[in-house]
Design a protein around this motif. Structure first.
Motif, PDB file in Angstrom:
ATOM      1  N   ARG A   1      22.071 -23.114 -70.527  1.00  0.00           N
ATOM      2  CA  ARG A   1      22.007 -22.815 -69.090  1.00  0.00           C
ATOM      3  C   ARG A   1      20.941 -23.661 -68.410  1.00  0.00           C
ATOM      4  O   ARG A   1      21.107 -24.101 -67.276  1.00  0.00           O
ATOM      5  N   LEU A   2      19.818 -23.871 -69.088  1.00  0.00           N
ATOM      6  CA  LEU A   2      18.752 -24.747 -68.637  1.00  0.00           C
ATOM      7  C   LEU A   2      18.447 -25.739 -69.756  1.00  0.00           C
ATOM      8  O   LEU A   2      18.753 -25.470 -70.923  1.00  0.00           O
TER       9      LEU A   2
ATOM     10  N   ILE B   1      11.016 -29.216 -63.317  1.00  0.00           N
ATOM     11  CA  ILE B   1      12.282 -28.935 -63.988  1.00  0.00           C
ATOM     12  C   ILE B   1      12.060 -27.847 -65.026  1.00  0.00           C
ATOM     13  O   ILE B   1      11.267 -28.019 -65.963  1.00  0.00           O
TER      14      ILE B   1
ATOM     15  N   ALA C   1      22.337 -29.244 -69.438  1.00  0.00           N
ATOM     16  CA  ALA C   1      22.683 -28.103 -68.580  1.00  0.00           C
ATOM     17  C   ALA C   1      23.918 -28.512 -67.779  1.00  0.00           C
ATOM     18  O   ALA C   1      23.804 -29.110 -66.699  1.00  0.00           O
TER      19      ALA C   1
ATOM     20  N   HIS D   1      26.136 -27.234 -65.910  1.00  0.00           N
ATOM     21  CA  HIS D   1      26.474 -26.715 -64.588  1.00  0.00           C
ATOM     22  C   HIS D   1      25.573 -27.288 -63.497  1.00  0.00           C
ATOM     23  O   HIS D   1      25.792 -27.020 -62.320  1.00  0.00           O
ATOM     24  N   GLN D   2      24.592 -28.083 -63.893  1.00  0.00           N
ATOM     25  CA  GLN D   2      23.731 -28.718 -62.897  1.00  0.00           C
ATOM     26  C   GLN D   2      24.378 -30.022 -62.417  1.00  0.00           C
ATOM     27  O   GLN D   2      24.965 -30.760 -63.209  1.00  0.00           O
ATOM     28  N   PRO D   3      24.283 -30.346 -61.129  1.00  0.00           N
ATOM     29  CA  PRO D   3      25.003 -31.489 -60.563  1.00  0.00           C
ATOM     30  C   PRO D   3      24.389 -32.822 -60.976  1.00  0.00           C
ATOM     31  O   PRO D   3      23.283 -32.873 -61.533  1.00  0.00           O
TER      32      PRO D   3
ATOM     33  N   ALA E   1      20.692 -33.484 -60.208  1.00  0.00           N
ATOM     34  CA  ALA E   1      19.726 -32.799 -61.077  1.00  0.00           C
ATOM     35  C   ALA E   1      19.603 -33.517 -62.410  1.00  0.00           C
ATOM     36  O   ALA E   1      18.510 -33.606 -62.986  1.00  0.00           O
ATOM     37  N   GLN E   2      20.706 -34.045 -62.929  1.00  0.00           N
ATOM     38  CA  GLN E   2      20.651 -34.803 -64.181  1.00  0.00           C
ATOM     39  C   GLN E   2      19.852 -36.090 -63.983  1.00  0.00           C
ATOM     40  O   GLN E   2      19.060 -36.480 -64.853  1.00  0.00           O
TER      41      GLN E   2
ATOM     42  N   LEU F   1      16.202 -35.284 -64.017  1.00  0.00           N
ATOM     43  CA  LEU F   1      15.714 -35.067 -65.381  1.00  0.00           C
ATOM     44  C   LEU F   1      15.446 -36.400 -66.065  1.00  0.00           C
ATOM     45  O   LEU F   1      14.422 -36.583 -66.736  1.00  0.00           O
TER      46      LEU F   1
ATOM     47  N   GLU G   1      31.219 -32.629 -67.964  1.00  0.00           N
ATOM     48  CA  GLU G   1      30.094 -32.507 -68.903  1.00  0.00           C
ATOM     49  C   GLU G   1      29.899 -33.770 -69.749  1.00  0.00           C
ATOM     50  O   GLU G   1      28.771 -34.112 -70.094  1.00  0.00           O
TER      51      GLU G   1
ATOM     52  N   LEU H   1      28.025 -36.421 -67.426  1.00  0.00           N
ATOM     53  CA  LEU H   1      26.689 -36.149 -66.903  1.00  0.00           C
ATOM     54  C   LEU H   1      25.565 -36.865 -67.650  1.00  0.00           C
ATOM     55  O   LEU H   1      24.568 -37.250 -67.017  1.00  0.00           O
TER      56      LEU H   1
END
Length: 292
Positions: free
Chosen positions: A63-64, A112, A147, A149-151, A154-155, A158, A242, A245
């Motif tokens: 999830r994270l 993050i 993660a 489900h993160q767009p 956000a990737q 990171l 997925e 990403l």
């Protein structure tokens, strides 16, 4: 990272995105296995052997972001229905607990949320690649769970948080797939040749791959982040994203001050891309060394 050199490379390592394809890559390498072998050898020669590898794969998800700081890893056979020989393959590099603390701190400094874990094991998106690139399994590996489900933005963020590692001799690697529609794959593959490279490439696949190559070379971050609406045939090539990403994590780590470069251009089953990319100051030197 015991036993590894503490000298940073003169040129920062590039950040890499690779397509890992079917688990059968490990037994039937096609064109891509030899590329991974040459990639590892070229990195060692041009930049020095990485002190460690921070790797993100869609087959290790949470999830994270989860930082897997085990002291020792093993190959996880996270698939079913393949030949027995595939399940006999092993890959057991050391982990990187000290680096895990550093990565957690970099992510925290960037705001993050991530969690440390002492979980061990490398999914096939990791070990099937690294067993070609560094077959002696002597480079420490630190998986960071994706993660999914993160767009894309956000990737990318990171990846940007991990960027300082490249100048410290740590390789940042995203392992996924430049295209990934398994319904197309199963519809087009030869049943008697799982893992073989065959068939003419779909025009839609070629268009999507060329768009990514063009936007990466043009350093067009906005277009890449908006690939769902801007890339041709995006939904067909990635019904879910997925496997795509990890590309953004590599691009974020390397940045687009220099063009993102396609290092490997290949397709299996006419629609499953095996492309690889390099980002950052080390991208051009790596591309030139591979071409030499």
């Amino acid at each position: 990272m015991a036993g590894m050199s503490t000298t940073a490379p003169a040129t920062p390592l590039p950040a890499l995105f690779v397509s890992h394809g079917s688990p059968m890559l490990a037994l039937e390498p096609g064109r891509t296995g030899p590329f991974f072998r040459r990639l590892g050898q070229t990195i060692d020669t041009r930049f020095g052997r990485p002190k460690a590898i921070v790797v993100v794969s869609p087959h290790t998800a949470a999830r994270l972001p989860l930082v897997l700081g085990s002291a020792q890893h093993h190959a996880v056979h996270d698939f079913g229905g393949f030949p027995p020989a595939l399940y006999e393959l092993q890959y057991g590099p050391p982990g990187a607990p000290t680096l895990a603390t550093r990565v957690s701190a970099l992510l925290a400094a960037a705001g993050i949320a991530a969690h440390p874990s002492d979980e061990a094991g490398l999914d096939h998106g990791i070990w099937a690649v690294l067993r070609f690139a560094w077959p002696d399994a002597d480079v420490p590996v630190l998986p960071v769970a994706l993660a999914p489900h993160q767009p894309p933005a956000a990737q990318w963020a990171l990846g940007e948080a991990l960027a300082p590692l490249l100048a410290e001799g740590v390789l940042v690697l995203g392992s996924g797939s430049l295209t990934h529609n398994l319904q197309l794959v199963f519809g087009r593959r030869r049943v008697d040749a799982l893992g073989a490279e065959d068939g003419e490439e779909m025009a839609e696949s070629r268009a999507f791959r060329d768009w990514v190559a063009g936007r990466s070379a043009a350093r067009d971050r906005d277009a890449l982040l908006a690939y769902r609406t801007q890339a041709p045939h995006a939904a067909l090539m990635h019904p879910t994203d997925e496997h795509w990403l990890p590309f953004y994590i590599a691009a974020g780590a390397g940045g687009l001050a220099a063009p993102g470069l396609r290092l490997h251009d290949a397709v299996t089953y006419g629609c499953l891309a095996m492309d690889a990319y390099a980002f950052g100051a080390g991208a051009q030197p790596l591309a030139e060394a591979l071409a030499a």
